[in-house]
Design a protein around this motif. Structure first.
Motif, PDB file in Angstrom:
ATOM      1  N   CYS A  47      29.358  -4.450  -7.620  1.00 16.05           N
ATOM      2  CA  CYS A  47      30.773  -4.710  -7.854  1.00 16.05           C
ATOM      3  C   CYS A  47      31.067  -6.178  -7.547  1.00 16.05           C
ATOM      4  CB  CYS A  47      31.617  -3.794  -6.972  1.00 16.05           C
ATOM      5  SG  CYS A  47      33.355  -4.265  -6.934  1.00 16.05           S
ATOM      6  N   SER A  49      33.761  -7.487  -6.663  1.00 17.83           N
ATOM      7  CA  SER A  49      34.710  -7.636  -5.557  1.00 17.83           C
ATOM      8  C   SER A  49      34.084  -7.313  -4.210  1.00 17.83           C
ATOM      9  CB  SER A  49      35.922  -6.725  -5.774  1.00 17.83           C
ATOM     10  OG  SER A  49      36.538  -7.043  -6.982  1.00 17.83           O
ATOM     11  N   CYS A  50      33.506  -6.095  -4.086  1.00 17.87           N
ATOM     12  CA  CYS A  50      33.040  -5.673  -2.759  1.00 17.87           C
ATOM     13  C   CYS A  50      31.519  -5.803  -2.606  1.00 17.87           C
ATOM     14  CB  CYS A  50      33.467  -4.235  -2.468  1.00 17.87           C
ATOM     15  SG  CYS A  50      32.705  -3.023  -3.556  1.00 17.87           S
ATOM     16  N   CYS A  72      36.958   0.110  -9.214  1.00 21.28           N
ATOM     17  CA  CYS A  72      35.690   0.293  -8.510  1.00 21.28           C
ATOM     18  C   CYS A  72      35.763   1.565  -7.666  1.00 21.28           C
ATOM     19  CB  CYS A  72      35.400  -0.914  -7.624  1.00 21.28           C
ATOM     20  SG  CYS A  72      34.008  -0.668  -6.504  1.00 21.28           S
ATOM     21  N   CYS A  75      35.696   0.202  -3.674  1.00 26.83           N
ATOM     22  CA  CYS A  75      36.760  -0.589  -3.052  1.00 26.83           C
ATOM     23  C   CYS A  75      38.105  -0.425  -3.773  1.00 26.83           C
ATOM     24  CB  CYS A  75      36.373  -2.069  -2.992  1.00 26.83           C
ATOM     25  SG  CYS A  75      36.250  -2.865  -4.599  1.00 26.83           S
TER      26      CYS A  75
HETATM   27 ZN   LIG Z   1      34.075  -2.704  -5.385  1.00 26.41          ZN
END
Ligand SMILES: [Zn+2]
Length: 269
Positions: A47, A49-50, A72, A75
């Motif tokens: 991912c 983002s996370c 996601c 997250c």
């Molecule tokens: Zn994520």
């Protein structure tokens, strides 16, 4: 394609769609990493983002994005619709190629070339550059195409090289004249190289048609795309790479018959 067996037709249509979507998913990831300077061969997807490594269920093309409602699993951060859009587009593209070329080696051959073009389009849209590795991959694949072509080998090579050298050479000459007149770069070097590559696949006549279609598509794209802080007059303000990719793909589908019809009007075909 045998039209008398609906079950079989449905089966190979789904097979083409799944193959296209999986290919599009791979190219999307590859281009994403390329633009961000990451190693292309870097392990499993995670991912953005996370950083959580994605599981098999998160990576099913198109289906995962809709099943997770564009977020996601780990997250909850939004995942760009770009993923599902690219996968849907490449599934559609693969079905079109199947119906154009039928159950011949040409269908998977042109699917791979189309996926290289997709990589060009995605990378150029984000970075305004076409990395040379795309040109190299497409040239090597054209060489491999000599093994499956129905043309005599000599005419395959001569037609391809003429299509590349004449059109890319012509574009280079025109762009050098415009560079002198305007006092700045009018056409990126990556675009000229791309016209060489498309000429290998299309031959001179259809690649000339490709130039016309690509220019029209570039103008449409420039009008549609949001101006993301690019200076007017900057050559990158016109996204030529995606336009050439789309134009080439349209020429693969219908360029040959169209050029034959046009030349036929003058008794030349
Ligand atoms: Zn994520």
């Amino acid at each position: 394609m045998p039209a008398n067996d609906w079950g079989f037709t449905l089966y190979i249509t789904i097979l083409a769609a799944v193959t296209g979507a999986a290919g599009g998913s791979f190219v999307n990831c590859l281009s994403w990493r390329l633009v961000r300077g990451q190693k292309v061969s870097k392990g499993r997807s995670c991912c953005p983002s996370c950083g959580h490594v994605l599981g098999v269920l998160d990576l099913v093309p198109v289906v995962s994005w809709f099943a997770l409602r564009g977020r996601c699993r780990y997250c909850g951060e939004r995942i760009s619709f770009r993923y599902a859009a690219v996968e849907l587009l490449s599934a559609f593209g693969a079905i079109c190629l199947l119906y154009r070329f039928g159950l011949t080696p040409a269908a998977p051959y042109y699917l791979v070339f189309s996926l290289i073009l997709l990589g060009v389009a995605l990378t150029d849209l984000e970075s305004y550059e076409i990395p040379d590795r795309f040109h190299v991959a497409a040239i090597l694949w054209w060489c491999a195409g000599a093994l499956i072509t129905e043309q005599p080998l000599g005419s395959y090579i001569i037609k391809g090289l003429l299509g590349g050298i004449l059109i890319a050479g012509g574009m280079l000459a025109v762009s050098l004249v415009f560079d002198r007149l305007l006092g700045r770069e009018s056409l990126g070097g990556g675009d000229v190289k791309l016209f060489f590559v498309t000429g290998l696949y299309l031959g001179p006549a259809v690649n000339l048609l490709n130039v016309i279609i690509s220019c029209l598509l570039a103008l449409i794209l420039a009008a549609l795309l949001p101006d993301s802080g690019r200076k007017p007059g900057d050559p990158a303000a016109i996204p030529f790479g995606p336009a050439i990719a789309a134009g080439t793909w349209l020429c693969l589908l219908g360029g040959g018959p169209l050029v034959s019809w046009y030349l036929g009007l003058f008794g030349l075909s």
